[in-house]
Design a protein around this motif. Sequence first.
Motif, PDB file in Angstrom:
ATOM      1  N   ASP A  91       0.821  -1.213   0.000  1.00 51.91           N
ATOM      2  CA  ASP A  91       0.000   0.000   0.000  1.00 51.91           C
ATOM      3  C   ASP A  91       0.851   1.258   0.000  1.00 51.91           C
ATOM      4  N   ASP A  92       1.967   1.226   0.736  1.00 54.84           N
ATOM      5  CA  ASP A  92       2.831   2.397   0.884  1.00 54.84           C
ATOM      6  C   ASP A  92       4.278   1.903   0.882  1.00 54.84           C
ATOM      7  N   GLN A 126       4.398  -0.207  -4.880  1.00 53.12           N
ATOM      8  CA  GLN A 126       3.155   0.508  -4.599  1.00 53.12           C
ATOM      9  C   GLN A 126       2.689   1.040  -5.958  1.00 53.12           C
TER      10      GLN A 126
END
Length: 138
Positions: free
Chosen positions: A88-89, A131
């Motif tokens: 996600d990050d 990501q």
Amino acid sequence: MITNVNLVTVYCLDQDATRDFYVNVLGFEASQDVTLGEFRWVTVKHPNQPELDITLMTPGPPLDDEAAAFIRRQLGKGGLGGLGLRVDDCRKTHAELVAKGVEFVQEPEDRPYGVEAVLRDNSGNWLVIVQPFAPPAF
């Protein structure tokens, strides 16, 4: 008809240590650990993708001696690719993994498709964490 991929192989030098790395550091779950004679079948899977097993295979049978030696040399040099992992990050995941002692060979960088970093697992395989950028809205 092929419906999906359900197994990939990552070579390692120590199945226990590599399973522990994938479980305790990367967040995978232990899946199977079966001994069949001299052969040991060890797999992990990610909790968000339970249909895909990753077998942690030591270089040996069914490979012949020359092929197994080649794989061991490549692991020792960090010359084998492993997996591409979606995050996600990327920058946050990078910081979390660095805090756990993970070796990165490429810091997070912007690419045309997203933010990417490259790490090594405990056997020397390189793993890419990405990501992805959101696809453009039309």
